[in-house]
Design a protein around this motif. Structure first.
Motif, mmCIF file in Angstrom:
data_model
loop_
_atom_site.group_PDB
_atom_site.id
_atom_site.type_symbol
_atom_site.label_atom_id
_atom_site.label_comp_id
_atom_site.label_asym_id
_atom_site.label_seq_id
_atom_site.Cartn_x
_atom_site.Cartn_y
_atom_site.Cartn_z
ATOM 1 N N UNK A 41 44.477 -50.780 20.044
ATOM 2 C CA UNK A 41 44.621 -49.584 20.885
ATOM 3 C C UNK A 41 45.214 -48.438 20.074
ATOM 4 N N UNK A 42 46.258 -48.762 19.313
ATOM 5 C CA UNK A 42 46.897 -47.738 18.479
ATOM 6 C C UNK A 42 45.919 -47.156 17.463
ATOM 7 N N UNK A 43 45.165 -48.011 16.793
ATOM 8 C CA UNK A 43 44.223 -47.552 15.777
ATOM 9 C C UNK A 43 43.114 -46.689 16.397
ATOM 10 N N UNK A 44 42.653 -47.071 17.574
ATOM 11 C CA UNK A 44 41.606 -46.287 18.241
ATOM 12 C C UNK A 44 42.106 -44.896 18.623
ATOM 13 N N UNK A 45 43.328 -44.847 19.165
ATOM 14 C CA UNK A 45 43.899 -43.547 19.555
ATOM 15 C C UNK A 45 44.183 -42.698 18.318
ATOM 16 N N UNK A 46 44.700 -43.339 17.288
ATOM 17 C CA UNK A 46 44.980 -42.619 16.041
ATOM 18 C C UNK A 46 43.705 -42.007 15.452
ATOM 19 N N UNK A 47 42.636 -42.764 15.494
ATOM 20 C CA UNK A 47 41.363 -42.292 14.953
ATOM 21 C C UNK A 47 40.772 -41.166 15.796
ATOM 22 N N UNK A 48 40.922 -41.255 17.132
ATOM 23 C CA UNK A 48 40.322 -40.256 18.014
ATOM 24 C C UNK A 48 41.195 -39.054 18.296
ATOM 25 N N UNK A 139 44.458 -47.341 28.491
ATOM 26 C CA UNK A 139 42.995 -47.313 28.322
ATOM 27 C C UNK A 139 42.639 -46.394 27.151
ATOM 28 N N UNK A 140 42.647 -46.955 25.945
ATOM 29 C CA UNK A 140 42.480 -46.137 24.743
ATOM 30 C C UNK A 140 41.180 -45.339 24.738
ATOM 31 N N UNK A 141 40.098 -45.926 25.271
ATOM 32 C CA UNK A 141 38.817 -45.213 25.293
ATOM 33 C C UNK A 141 38.902 -43.978 26.172
ATOM 34 N N UNK A 142 39.629 -44.084 27.280
ATOM 35 C CA UNK A 142 39.794 -42.942 28.179
ATOM 36 C C UNK A 142 40.638 -41.861 27.535
ATOM 37 N N UNK A 143 41.675 -42.255 26.812
ATOM 38 C CA UNK A 143 42.530 -41.286 26.121
ATOM 39 C C UNK A 143 41.713 -40.518 25.084
ATOM 40 N N UNK A 144 40.922 -41.236 24.304
ATOM 41 C CA UNK A 144 40.092 -40.591 23.279
ATOM 42 C C UNK A 144 39.050 -39.678 23.931
ATOM 43 N N UNK A 145 38.491 -40.119 25.049
ATOM 44 C CA UNK A 145 37.521 -39.294 25.773
ATOM 45 C C UNK A 145 38.152 -37.982 26.226
ATOM 46 N N UNK A 146 39.385 -38.056 26.707
ATOM 47 C CA UNK A 146 40.074 -36.860 27.172
ATOM 48 C C UNK A 146 40.420 -35.922 26.021
ATOM 49 N N UNK A 147 40.692 -36.460 24.864
ATOM 50 C CA UNK A 147 40.909 -35.611 23.680
ATOM 51 C C UNK A 147 39.653 -34.759 23.431
ATOM 52 N N UNK A 148 38.482 -35.399 23.527
ATOM 53 C CA UNK A 148 37.227 -34.667 23.358
ATOM 54 C C UNK A 148 37.021 -33.624 24.440
ATOM 55 N N UNK A 149 37.389 -33.948 25.677
ATOM 56 C CA UNK A 149 37.233 -33.002 26.780
ATOM 57 C C UNK A 149 38.194 -31.828 26.632
#
Length: 220
Positions: A41-48, A139-149
């Protein structure tokens, strides 16, 4: 008889020890699994965690010099946290606080409905990101999605600001501004009271006006 009791007690102790050992191994395995999950989760958020960093064009930048809230918000986005998920949680909270302040001290040029709408949407996206990253099960995918939004809303906000800046540079045609003022002054001068008398206007009593028919023949 005593011999059998000792054997029974010894067997029971072995069984309890075995169960305890299995429970300990299970706990260690679960902890390792949980740690691995948190790492992913940490790595996914860090990357996104990559926020929009396109510079504001020079013309628009001149118009936002006094809008410190926007400058501080962009600065907050620019500093990426490191090392732990708690650092990202603290950063999300700080970004949310700066986003809420964007409603304050908006320059007159940008204090328009379309800009206010974009700011409101941006604030909503930032607060959602802050909420999700603070959940127990992030929910790391949702956090990364919101960064894009959030990036999308920032780009849209900047485009709206650029449009208003360009419109403000279009010269007003000669006489157009004066005509607008004259129309506005004329509209303000129109009385709302039907009994009000303008200069050079005869006073006709209300009772008389009620019985006068403009189609009646006049006596010269």
């Amino acid at each position: 008889m005593m011999k059998y009791k000792l054997v029974y007690i010894f067997s029971l102790l072995l069984l309890l020890g075995s169960c305890k050992g299995e429970d300990e191994q299970k706990r260690i395995a679960e902890n390792a699994k949980d740690a691995q999950k948190k790492k992913v989760i940490f790595e996914n958020i860090k990357k996104g965690w990559d926020f929009y960093d396109e510079p504001i064009n020079e013309a628009t930048e001149e118009g936002v010099k006094t809008w410190n809230e926007l400058r501080l918000f962009i600065q907050e986005l620019a500093h990426k946290p490191k090392m732990t998920i708690s650092a990202y949680q603290q950063k999300a909270k700080a970004i949310s606080k700066k986003a809420l302040a964007l409603r304050n001290n908006v320059p007159e040029l940008f204090n328009k409905p379309q800009i206010k709408t974009r700011i409101s949407v941006l604030i909503t996206k930032v607060r959602l990101m802050d909420m999700y990253i603070h959940l127990d099960e992030i929910p790391d995918k949702k956090v990364v999605q919101l960064v894009g939004e959030i990036n999308k809303e920032l780009a849209t906000l900047q485009r709206q600001m650029d449009i208003l800046t360009e419109k403000s540079k279009i010269p007003v045609e000669e006489g157009e501004d004066e005509m607008r003022r004259m129309l506005l002054d004329s509209a303000r001068a129109i009385p709302n009271n039907p009994n009000m008398v303008l200069p050079n206007q005869s006073v006709i009593p209300a009772s008389t006006r009620a019985i006068i028919n403009p189609n009646d023949a006049r006596v010269e």
